[in-house]
Design a protein around this motif. Structure first.
Motif, PDB file in Angstrom:
ATOM      1  N   ASN A  67      -2.479   0.075 -14.232  1.00  0.00           N
ATOM      2  CA  ASN A  67      -1.510   0.970 -13.596  1.00  0.00           C
ATOM      3  C   ASN A  67      -1.880   1.226 -12.140  1.00  0.00           C
ATOM      4  OD1 ASN A  67      -0.314   1.211 -16.112  1.00  0.00           O
ATOM      5  ND2 ASN A  67      -1.182   3.225 -16.543  1.00  0.00           N
ATOM      6  N   SER A  68      -3.165   1.479 -11.919  1.00  0.00           N
ATOM      7  CA  SER A  68      -3.650   1.791 -10.576  1.00  0.00           C
ATOM      8  C   SER A  68      -3.510   0.598  -9.635  1.00  0.00           C
ATOM      9  CB  SER A  68      -5.115   2.240 -10.650  1.00  0.00           C
ATOM     10  OG  SER A  68      -5.606   2.586  -9.369  1.00  0.00           O
ATOM     11  N   LEU A  69      -3.844  -0.584 -10.127  1.00  0.00           N
ATOM     12  CA  LEU A  69      -3.735  -1.794  -9.292  1.00  0.00           C
ATOM     13  C   LEU A  69      -2.283  -2.082  -8.925  1.00  0.00           C
ATOM     14  CD1 LEU A  69      -6.306  -4.112 -11.118  1.00  0.00           C
ATOM     15  CD2 LEU A  69      -6.521  -3.159  -8.812  1.00  0.00           C
ATOM     16  N   ALA A  83       2.815  -9.895 -10.036  1.00  0.00           N
ATOM     17  CA  ALA A  83       1.718 -10.243 -10.945  1.00  0.00           C
ATOM     18  C   ALA A  83       1.165  -9.009 -11.643  1.00  0.00           C
ATOM     19  CB  ALA A  83       0.609 -10.956 -10.169  1.00  0.00           C
ATOM     20  N   TYR A  84       0.940  -7.933 -10.887  1.00  0.00           N
ATOM     21  CA  TYR A  84       0.424  -6.704 -11.497  1.00  0.00           C
ATOM     22  C   TYR A  84       1.473  -6.053 -12.388  1.00  0.00           C
ATOM     23  CZ  TYR A  84      -3.770  -6.886  -8.574  1.00  0.00           C
ATOM     24  OH  TYR A  84      -4.959  -7.257  -7.983  1.00  0.00           O
ATOM     25  N   ASP A  96      -1.355   0.376  -6.188  1.00  0.00           N
ATOM     26  CA  ASP A  96      -2.008  -0.035  -4.938  1.00  0.00           C
ATOM     27  C   ASP A  96      -1.224  -1.163  -4.270  1.00  0.00           C
ATOM     28  OD1 ASP A  96      -4.071   1.797  -5.130  1.00  0.00           O
ATOM     29  OD2 ASP A  96      -5.465   0.385  -6.084  1.00  0.00           O
ATOM     30  N   ALA A  97      -0.802  -2.140  -5.070  1.00  0.00           N
ATOM     31  CA  ALA A  97      -0.049  -3.277  -4.524  1.00  0.00           C
ATOM     32  C   ALA A  97       1.301  -2.823  -3.974  1.00  0.00           C
ATOM     33  CB  ALA A  97       0.143  -4.340  -5.603  1.00  0.00           C
ATOM     34  N   VAL A  98       1.973  -1.951  -4.705  1.00  0.00           N
ATOM     35  CA  VAL A  98       3.278  -1.448  -4.273  1.00  0.00           C
ATOM     36  C   VAL A  98       3.158  -0.664  -2.962  1.00  0.00           C
ATOM     37  CG1 VAL A  98       5.032   0.280  -4.855  1.00  0.00           C
ATOM     38  CG2 VAL A  98       4.381  -1.442  -6.537  1.00  0.00           C
ATOM     39  N   LEU A  99       2.111   0.152  -2.866  1.00  0.00           N
ATOM     40  CA  LEU A  99       1.945   1.003  -1.685  1.00  0.00           C
ATOM     41  C   LEU A  99       1.604   0.215  -0.423  1.00  0.00           C
ATOM     42  CD1 LEU A  99       0.077   3.952  -3.406  1.00  0.00           C
ATOM     43  CD2 LEU A  99       2.282   4.108  -2.238  1.00  0.00           C
ATOM     44  N   LYS A 100       1.178  -1.018  -0.580  1.00  0.00           N
ATOM     45  CA  LYS A 100       0.889  -1.860   0.583  1.00  0.00           C
ATOM     46  C   LYS A 100       2.142  -2.499   1.176  1.00  0.00           C
ATOM     47  CE  LYS A 100      -3.780  -3.141  -0.936  1.00  0.00           C
ATOM     48  NZ  LYS A 100      -4.629  -4.251  -1.479  1.00  0.00           N
ATOM     49  N   ALA A 110      -3.163   8.773  -0.610  1.00  0.00           N
ATOM     50  CA  ALA A 110      -3.815   8.973  -1.905  1.00  0.00           C
ATOM     51  C   ALA A 110      -3.072  10.018  -2.728  1.00  0.00           C
ATOM     52  CB  ALA A 110      -5.279   9.373  -1.703  1.00  0.00           C
ATOM     53  N   GLN A 111      -2.613  11.072  -2.070  1.00  0.00           N
ATOM     54  CA  GLN A 111      -1.830  12.089  -2.775  1.00  0.00           C
ATOM     55  C   GLN A 111      -0.485  11.532  -3.227  1.00  0.00           C
ATOM     56  OE1 GLN A 111      -1.679  15.454  -0.033  1.00  0.00           O
ATOM     57  NE2 GLN A 111      -3.402  16.419  -1.068  1.00  0.00           N
ATOM     58  N   PHE A 112       0.105  10.694  -2.386  1.00  0.00           N
ATOM     59  CA  PHE A 112       1.380  10.080  -2.762  1.00  0.00           C
ATOM     60  C   PHE A 112       1.193   9.158  -3.960  1.00  0.00           C
ATOM     61  CE2 PHE A 112       4.849   6.855  -1.762  1.00  0.00           C
ATOM     62  CZ  PHE A 112       5.861   7.650  -2.272  1.00  0.00           C
ATOM     63  N   LYS A 113       0.081   8.440  -4.004  1.00  0.00           N
ATOM     64  CA  LYS A 113      -0.192   7.585  -5.158  1.00  0.00           C
ATOM     65  C   LYS A 113      -0.304   8.412  -6.435  1.00  0.00           C
ATOM     66  CE  LYS A 113      -3.508   4.333  -7.164  1.00  0.00           C
ATOM     67  NZ  LYS A 113      -4.801   3.629  -7.022  1.00  0.00           N
TER      68      LYS A 113
END
Length: 290
Positions: free
Chosen positions: A101-103, A74-75, A106-110, A132-135
């Motif tokens: 982009n940020s959302l 969805a994102y 965030d979804a991918v990193l979960k 957070a650094q990896f993001k």
């Protein structure tokens, strides 16, 4: 990183682990159906004329409810209309688009796919353990704007090129290696699937294959052949290309891997500190030992 004709076993093992973790991957025949039709013909260099060997679209069905209900899909879809397709035209990024982009990240990193990729990159000293650094690292690799057309302004980024697609001076299709965007453009009658590109006469793809070499036209331009995963999740592709990008500092990296039943060459081009392009090239798709 091993390149050329030898299969990279370490990377193959890792990618097969990611493949097993990709619970959001669409299932062929149920979540989507493709119609391969004919084998695409040869297109001479610089030509935008191609015989249409596929009268119907590539996708005859996609489970859109699943696309809307899974966060990473969805994102991802919200990002597809954020870019100017022509190189040389400056990108204007709004606050809303920055948030999108940020959302997405965030979804991918979960997901377990990206968590696994992160652990591996940390073990190789290619990423920090702090998420957070990896993001921020992922954001720079995929979304940081750069000048693809040297005479213009900041007109491109890795995400746009790989997943959305671009055109060069109105004469050439670049990128567009993502099945979701391909389906999205097919629905709008913007992309016209011309047929599949088999590696050789004995290697005809099946309708349940998750990787294809295909030919298509987009806004009157023809892409003679483009490699594309089919049905895989956005997180799988982001993880795969990020790993290869960060493991190699070379301008171009091509590595051969065996993922599930597919023997692939994964190609990643570096544009300075960012991804220039990345895509899979299907070498074979059978169950024999390769």
């Amino acid at each position: 990183m091993a390149k050329g004709q030898c299969t990279n076993q370490e990377l193959s093992n890792l990618l097969n682990e990611l493949w097993k973790l990709d619970v959001n991957r669409m299932k062929p025949g149920r979540d989507y159906k493709i119609d391969l039709q004919g084998k695409a013909g040869f297109v001479s260099e610089g030509s935008n004329s191609a015989r249409d060997c596929a009268r119907a679209p590539l996708f005859s069905h996609v489970n859109e409810n699943k696309l809307k209900s899974i966060d990473t899909y969805a994102y991802f879809i919200t990002l597809l209309d954020n870019y100017e397709t022509s190189t040389g035209v400056a990108e204007q990024v709004t606050k809303e688009e920055l948030q999108e982009n940020s959302l997405f990240l965030d979804a991918v990193l979960k997901t377990e796919v990206m968590k696994c990729a992160h652990r591996y990159l940390v073990s190789k000293g290619r990423a920090q353990s702090d998420m957070a650094q990896f993001k921020r690292q992922l954001y720079d690799i995929w979304f940081k704007l750069y000048r693809r057309d040297k005479s213009g302004a900041e007109d491109s980024c890795g995400f746009e090129h790989v997943f959305v697609g671009e055109t060069k001076h109105g004469r050439e299709i670049m990128g567009l290696h993502n099945w979701i965007q391909f389906y999205n453009l097919e629905k709008q009658n913007i992309v016209d699937y011309k047929g599949y590109k088999a590696r050789d006469k004995k290697d005809t793809p099946d309708e349940d294959d998750h990787v294809l070499n295909l030919q298509f036209s987009w806004n009157g331009l023809v892409k003679p052949v483009g490699g594309c995963f089919i049905g895989v999740s956005p997180e799988f592709e982001v993880a795969l290309y990020t790993i290869i990008f960060l493991l190699s500092g070379e301008h171009m990296t091509n590595v051969r891997v065996k993922v599930d039943e597919y023997l692939l060459e994964i190609v990643v081009y570096r544009f300075g500190r960012y991804i220039g392009t990345s895509y899979p090239k299907l070498i074979s798709s059978n169950n024999r030992d390769l």
